[in-house]
Design a protein around this motif. Structure first.
Motif, PDB file in Angstrom:
ATOM      1  N   UNK A 243       2.547  -1.853  14.489  1.00  0.00           N
ATOM      2  CA  UNK A 243       2.975  -2.843  13.322  1.00  0.00           C
ATOM      3  C   UNK A 243       2.190  -2.189  12.136  1.00  0.00           C
ATOM      4  N   UNK A 244       1.306  -1.381  12.137  1.00  0.00           N
ATOM      5  CA  UNK A 244       0.642  -0.868  10.939  1.00  0.00           C
ATOM      6  C   UNK A 244       0.510   0.828  11.345  1.00  0.00           C
ATOM      7  N   UNK A 245       0.779   1.477  10.093  1.00  0.00           N
ATOM      8  CA  UNK A 245       0.604   2.857  10.062  1.00  0.00           C
ATOM      9  C   UNK A 245      -0.279   3.115   8.995  1.00  0.00           C
ATOM     10  N   UNK A 246      -1.096   4.256   9.172  1.00  0.00           N
ATOM     11  CA  UNK A 246      -2.188   4.832   8.465  1.00  0.00           C
ATOM     12  C   UNK A 246      -1.897   6.099   8.048  1.00  0.00           C
ATOM     13  N   UNK A 247      -1.922   6.502   6.773  1.00  0.00           N
ATOM     14  CA  UNK A 247      -1.885   7.857   6.183  1.00  0.00           C
ATOM     15  C   UNK A 247      -2.703   8.247   5.255  1.00  0.00           C
TER      16      UNK A 247
ATOM     17  N   UNK B  90       0.958  -5.993   5.162  1.00  0.00           N
ATOM     18  CA  UNK B  90       1.436  -4.647   4.888  1.00  0.00           C
ATOM     19  C   UNK B  90       1.686  -3.846   6.145  1.00  0.00           C
ATOM     20  N   UNK B  91       2.776  -3.117   5.982  1.00  0.00           N
ATOM     21  CA  UNK B  91       3.064  -2.306   7.170  1.00  0.00           C
ATOM     22  C   UNK B  91       2.470  -0.848   7.360  1.00  0.00           C
ATOM     23  N   UNK B  92       1.733  -0.486   5.951  1.00  0.00           N
ATOM     24  CA  UNK B  92       1.319   0.885   5.930  1.00  0.00           C
ATOM     25  C   UNK B  92       0.312   0.814   4.879  1.00  0.00           C
ATOM     26  N   UNK B  93      -0.818   1.833   5.377  1.00  0.00           N
ATOM     27  CA  UNK B  93      -1.920   1.794   4.369  1.00  0.00           C
ATOM     28  C   UNK B  93      -2.031   3.207   4.135  1.00  0.00           C
ATOM     29  N   UNK B  94      -2.148   3.638   2.780  1.00  0.00           N
ATOM     30  CA  UNK B  94      -2.231   5.024   2.559  1.00  0.00           C
ATOM     31  C   UNK B  94      -3.795   5.393   1.776  1.00  0.00           C
TER      32      UNK B  94
ATOM     33  N   UNK C  90       5.720   6.107  -8.741  1.00  0.00           N
ATOM     34  CA  UNK C  90       6.947   5.491  -9.535  1.00  0.00           C
ATOM     35  C   UNK C  90       7.164   4.083  -8.807  1.00  0.00           C
ATOM     36  N   UNK C  91       6.167   3.594  -9.013  1.00  0.00           N
ATOM     37  CA  UNK C  91       6.460   2.276  -8.216  1.00  0.00           C
ATOM     38  C   UNK C  91       6.420   1.007  -9.260  1.00  0.00           C
ATOM     39  N   UNK C  92       7.403  -0.010  -9.017  1.00  0.00           N
ATOM     40  CA  UNK C  92       7.537  -0.928  -9.897  1.00  0.00           C
ATOM     41  C   UNK C  92       6.786  -2.355  -9.652  1.00  0.00           C
ATOM     42  N   UNK C  93       6.764  -3.372 -10.343  1.00  0.00           N
ATOM     43  CA  UNK C  93       5.758  -4.325 -10.060  1.00  0.00           C
ATOM     44  C   UNK C  93       6.169  -4.860  -8.731  1.00  0.00           C
ATOM     45  N   UNK C  94       4.733  -5.420  -8.099  1.00  0.00           N
ATOM     46  CA  UNK C  94       5.238  -5.991  -6.893  1.00  0.00           C
ATOM     47  C   UNK C  94       5.268  -4.987  -5.633  1.00  0.00           C
ATOM     48  N   UNK C  95       5.506  -3.863  -5.998  1.00  0.00           N
ATOM     49  CA  UNK C  95       5.848  -2.907  -4.855  1.00  0.00           C
ATOM     50  C   UNK C  95       4.578  -2.211  -3.896  1.00  0.00           C
TER      51      UNK C  95
ATOM     52  N   UNK D 177       4.960  -3.897   0.734  1.00  0.00           N
ATOM     53  CA  UNK D 177       4.706  -3.336   2.157  1.00  0.00           C
ATOM     54  C   UNK D 177       3.716  -2.344   2.395  1.00  0.00           C
ATOM     55  N   UNK D 178       3.198  -1.723   1.197  1.00  0.00           N
ATOM     56  CA  UNK D 178       2.391  -0.672   1.291  1.00  0.00           C
ATOM     57  C   UNK D 178       0.995  -0.918   0.560  1.00  0.00           C
ATOM     58  N   UNK D 179      -0.203  -0.683   1.433  1.00  0.00           N
ATOM     59  CA  UNK D 179      -1.448  -0.802   0.503  1.00  0.00           C
ATOM     60  C   UNK D 179      -1.740   0.813   0.143  1.00  0.00           C
TER      61      UNK D 179
END
Length: 213
Positions: free
Chosen positions: A182-186, A97-101, A56-61, A38-40
């Motif tokens: 539908x998309x947030x930028x950070x 994805x719903x968010x981009x950081x 602390x992200x797992x595979x596919x997160x 859900x996050x790029x």
């Protein structure tokens, strides 16, 4: 004779005995069903600031693209090669994805190069110099003030993040989806020496420490 550095093979053995063994079902599910993060995260390729480790992200997160100084070139459908733009297009249009950081970090070598454009290029192609030209206007604006070199470095690392978020909005698909909610930028900045994470306030552009419960 090995075809990989021994350090990598040792790490792979640890991975198979540890994390993969513990999460083998998850890996098999990802292989079968595909990824749906859900996050790029657009991050620097600096080996000290890996997003998967920091968050602390797992595979596919997380869907992660890394380049020198975590830059986002402005939208330019000119037929040239655009690696970061291609990854962005895939994340937004295919993975949805719903968010981009955009995550920068302290002591960034690319930012240091932007602040010192007269330095000898590392090669005749000067790929780093040309790439960091994307933040040259901001770097030039900081050149004549009273900040120390370290203060100027940190300032440009953070100012650049704001530039990259603005460049994200130059992509029609990003601007449209953000407008629809539908998309947030950070923006975020990671201090390697202390482990501190600073998050950009979307209203003011200031970087603030998040409250960790």
């Amino acid at each position: 004779m090995t075809h990989l550095p021994e350090r990598l093979l040792a790490g792979y053995r640890n991975f198979m005995a540890g994390r993969y063994s513990a999460e083998s079902d998850r890996y098999r599910s990802l292989a079968k069903d595909g990824q749906s993060p859900t996050t790029m995260v657009i991050a620097c390729c600096d080996s000290r600031a890996a997003p998967e480790t920091i968050f602390d992200a797992g595979p596919g997160e997380l869907f992660v693209v890394r380049n020198v100084a975590n830059l986002v070139p402005p939208y330019a459908p000119d037929g040239q090669h655009h690696g970061t733009s291609a990854a962005l297009e895939f994340a937004v249009q295919s993975l949805k994805v719903s968010s981009i950081v955009v995550m920068g970090h302290g002591r960034c070598g690319g930012i240091g190069a932007a602040l010192n454009p007269s330095a000898e290029p590392l090669s005749p192609g000067d790929f780093i110099g040309k790439w960091m030209g994307l933040v040259a206007p901001a770097a030039e604006a900081l050149s004549g003030n009273l900040m120390t070199a370290a203060e100027r470095q940190t300032a440009l690392e953070r100012i650049s993040i704001r530039y990259q978020v603005a460049n994200l909005r130059s992509f029609p698909c990003v601007k449209i989806l953000e407008g629809k909610g539908r998309l947030t930028l950070h923006g975020a900045w990671f201090d390697i020496s202390t482990g501190e994470l600073w998050v950009m306030n979307p209203e003011t552009g200031d970087f603030e420490r998040p409250q960790l419960k």
